[in-house]
Design an enzyme around this catalytic site. Sequence first.
Site, PDB file in Angstrom:
ATOM      1  CB  ALA A   1      14.592   4.528   7.571  1.00 13.61           C
TER       2      ALA A   1
ATOM      3  N   GLY B   1      14.275  -4.495   5.323  1.00 12.37           N
ATOM      4  CA  GLY B   1      13.115  -3.664   5.061  1.00 12.37           C
ATOM      5  C   GLY B   1      13.473  -2.319   5.040  1.00 12.37           C
ATOM      6  CB  CYS B   2      12.692   0.315   2.653  1.00 15.33           C
ATOM      7  SG  CYS B   2      10.831   0.257   2.620  1.00 15.33           S
ATOM      8  CG  ASN B   3       9.235   1.384   6.623  1.00 18.44           C
ATOM      9  OD1 ASN B   3       9.336   2.279   6.139  1.00 18.44           O
ATOM     10  ND2 ASN B   3       7.944   0.571   6.463  1.00 18.44           N
TER      11      ASN B   3
END
Lengths: 342, 342, 342, 342
Positions: A153, A148-150
Amino acid sequence: MSFKIAILGASGYTGAELARLISTHPSFEIAALSANSKAGQSMSSVFPHLRHLDLPTLKTVKELNFSGIDICFCALPHKASQQVISALPGNLKIVDLSADFRLNDPGAYEKWYENPHQAPDLQKEAVYGLTEFYRREIAEARLVAGTGCNAAAGQYALRPLVKDEVVELDDIILDLKCGVSGAGRSIKENLLHSEVSEGYNAYAAGGTHRHLGEFDQELSKVAGKEVKIQFTPHLVPANRGILATAYVKGNPREVHESLSRAYEKEVFLEVLPFGETPATRHVRGSNYCHIGVCGDRIPGRATIVAVLDNLAKGSSGQAVQNANVMLGVEETAGLMMAPVFP
Amino acid sequence: MSFKIAILGASGYTGAELARLISTHPSFEIAALSANSKAGQSMSSVFPHLRHLDLPTLKTVKELNFSGIDICFCALPHKASQQVISALPGNLKIVDLSADFRLNDPGAYEKWYENPHQAPDLQKEAVYGLTEFYRREIAEARLVAGTGCNAAAGQYALRPLVKDEVVELDDIILDLKCGVSGAGRSIKENLLHSEVSEGYNAYAAGGTHRHLGEFDQELSKVAGKEVKIQFTPHLVPANRGILATAYVKGNPREVHESLSRAYEKEVFLEVLPFGETPATRHVRGSNYCHIGVCGDRIPGRATIVAVLDNLAKGSSGQAVQNANVMLGVEETAGLMMAPVFP
Amino acid sequence: MSFKIAILGASGYTGAELARLISTHPSFEIAALSANSKAGQSMSSVFPHLRHLDLPTLKTVKELNFSGIDICFCALPHKASQQVISALPGNLKIVDLSADFRLNDPGAYEKWYENPHQAPDLQKEAVYGLTEFYRREIAEARLVAGTGCNAAAGQYALRPLVKDEVVELDDIILDLKCGVSGAGRSIKENLLHSEVSEGYNAYAAGGTHRHLGEFDQELSKVAGKEVKIQFTPHLVPANRGILATAYVKGNPREVHESLSRAYEKEVFLEVLPFGETPATRHVRGSNYCHIGVCGDRIPGRATIVAVLDNLAKGSSGQAVQNANVMLGVEETAGLMMAPVFP
Amino acid sequence: MSFKIAILGASGYTGAELARLISTHPSFEIAALSANSKAGQSMSSVFPHLRHLDLPTLKTVKELNFSGIDICFCALPHKASQQVISALPGNLKIVDLSADFRLNDPGAYEKWYENPHQAPDLQKEAVYGLTEFYRREIAEARLVAGTGCNAAAGQYALRPLVKDEVVELDDIILDLKCGVSGAGRSIKENLLHSEVSEGYNAYAAGGTHRHLGEFDQELSKVAGKEVKIQFTPHLVPANRGILATAYVKGNPREVHESLSRAYEKEVFLEVLPFGETPATRHVRGSNYCHIGVCGDRIPGRATIVAVLDNLAKGSSGQAVQNANVMLGVEETAGLMMAPVFP
């Protein structure tokens, strides 16, 4: 040597970003594109910014011929992805960008995605695609699950701290500020320009965001015991970018050293000098992640800020990086473009 | 073979864009950077998005050593540029991005820029840098004058039509919509986010914009007689992009054919099918220019819409393209990156 | 004295804007709201910015009771509007914000909207709602047709010039820059934040935009002979605002005088000093329209720039102004709020 | 009855916002405006959106005549404000919008603002202007100190919780997302559209933001013992709006009840149903503050999200509200306008 690439789900933003990145990749060549709902259309009618490229016409997945394809990027929605991938040739190398293979545990998948997994064997086989932490496994994998992109990060900000035990594990707060494209090209009222621009809001507050499944799995694995973080994402009026602000309890200098040490040799992960914090606009359009650490007037508190481009390092850039590893190509190939600013 | 590059005025947006483009150029290497007001600083402190690059520290122009420099990009403000370039080594190849050498006629320069030119010999020597139309001259030039970004967009829409005489020359209206970065990194009230975002306005209305000097010079040269267009730029709340809407009197199909024929072999100039019009977001961050033509319900009227990225094809991308031509490198080297969308 | 107000189609942006304006109107009170697809919901769940108001629950049109309603705003899509209004009580005062009753001629309606009108009698009865030019008729009308937002902006720039014959009638070019909310709350891919922000484009180019029907009807009526303008709208990344740039042939000073004279006593129409041009951000959220005129370096050319807020003066503000006139209330009641800047 | 109003520092954004709000205030009339650097100019040349108002010409403070002025809004920068206010008539009612009189303790002022206070007597006299919590004192005050906009947002989220002791006082984290106009109309590189739009970043990280002085003073006063929160603001690409996300340890339902009870009778403070969180776009341009509370999957954790418009409820709206209280006018006069959405 040129590898033949297929992209499934090419009419979404991550599909377009894959095509953008691959268009200047020295050894990748796009050989097949699918987009069921837009089959028959040219890629340039769906994404006019790719008009200058000589790309294959969009087809349905069924129409594609996978013989000769060296690697397949699957940029489909979750749930659809597991169905489609189950039906692909069993020896095809695949980088999946959906959520379907991120969680190894069928129970965890069902908890967060509210349906039983339909390809549990593939789920077991899949390698978690956070390149810097799973490089060796990815090199040998057939199926890699993009994160997931979140989750990417947040993990770049937190993993070394959990591993090095420099922060309290039961008191990690992660406040995310996310650009709009993270929601994809889905046509929803809350994604309209009139609804998004000039305003911002929290969403999925209260520990309900699905990327928590990834945080739980990965941070617990790193810690060797259960770790649960508190996580609230916010939608901000920008197209690209995730800014993760992590509030932790620990010695700020030790936090900074832990991150600096962990990422010392990483090309794409830049740790800023102590006390500086990064901005999303400085990684836009690129595969870089900038990370800053600062202390607080309250002793024993540290704040970590990590930024990346959700479409690049957060999904399609990561996917290309993983494909490079899987194919034995230079890991940075096609990914060295500088951020676009302003 | 690697060419050594110097960039003067590297702390502005066109300077940063040059650094971005050159960072993935296969045969250019940045060897010197100047920025008088920020001399002594690192490029990454001025432009953190370039943090990953190993760039020379900013110096004053005087501190730079030009021996060994193969080509010098001059991204200084107009007026400053002519002074600085006059003092550079006489055999140094230069691409100037300022307005100082665009007009060949000293009188025209003085009229539009309100001061007498201080390097009239260089002014005569300089070649106008609209690559597709001055390729041969640029290949042999020592000093190339980058065009105005508005002037580039307008000329791509209009030059073939003037040359082919398919439109009335005394009734050309050019309505431009320009992104904010065209004004550079200058610190002015009217460029603040609070003043620009969520609104738009005309500026330099009434035929007062300086790029008219270029239109007059170039379109008159093409026509073989004086051509004066009516030109109004508008500031819109976007960072990159120029959209030129040209209203002409002529047969729309002939207009389309004229443009299609002229740009048939041009890599960076894409003429859309008749009746389609382009969007700035489809060229953002790239060196491409998209051009569309449509007719009107009123016979004998045609509308041409051309879009480009003012920082790329409109200035720094054009500059790299010109440098490629001057150095005998492949013209498209370093410029094939796809637009960034969304 | 308080008038009871009904709003049909309250879940769209013009419906919300009506509710916003009426919330501080000294003599209007919202008594009924309809939104068929969201019937049963509270207005604050559909528009949380109106949370502080004590508004009726949304119902279907059929559920509403119109006895006791003094005036009904109809903010429905075109085509739906004519059906709904046909079925309303015959003595109910109505301000329609759709396109259905703007064109008096059934043939013109069918030409631009591609379906035969289903309420031709009402079509004949309706008064065109450009308040400043139809005040007397509006005062006596039962059914007033709100103008197109683009049509309003263009007409404010052009009507006096056509009437005073200070410009050439067969050579009027109107280039519009339009905010996104003009497209309403419709859920379409091209209205997503990721598709709109940071870019801009022409649309309905080539004389195909439906508001041309209004321009044709109204400008021809003013001129006493057929007038056809050339009109191209552009979508810009801002939510509110229309900026109309009109290119005309005529004496600029006469143009300025014509507009100044025509609007001398108008509260909401501000003509700027000669040579100045306005910005959309200076009318945002208000019922004002700012108009500027400048000449050109080419003699005999004038440029007029008019700006208004499409949701306010361009539709819902205009509608309230018309309702004020119809009910004999002070015309400016509820409409004197200043623009919101920044 | 009409009160005569003076605004000092009228050329900044809070000055403009005061003029906007007062323009429809039923009993306020602007009688004098100062702006030293722009003295002699009309307000409409400095803020064209106020063009329709008949406002006094800008003067220097020295040129103003304060006899007949009922209340003076002082919208000057900090440090300038204390000097100017010291020289004003001693019986003049003043609402100061600067930071100069927010902190009662000279030591605290000097610590956060790095210079000794030059009007310590006035500093003692000033009443802290968070209306809902200091209503009685404000009613009797001569000098009211408007709060910091961030401090207002944070305190609305936190004060009742501290007072009711429903959260752990030594573990409050406040993550703010702030619009650009909070920095005022100051001309700085980091406030340019090209630098702000499409990106976001933390600033004043590490417990260095000056509004912490207010949090320390006020929350400690409420708690009856020292309270220090951890506070990081972030700049987001929107002009108006503050979104405060507070992470606290306590029972979420008790947190919600505490806020609901505290604000039950407050017109401008809206507590959302438990589990819902607000958006800045739903308060833009208005004096409302929306507050939401939700729990977390981790028991004993609550997240509070509060939003307000920094220029309205965060400064100029608050100032008008305080002036209403000071003059014995209805507290909500001039402040009931609905938010502007979209």
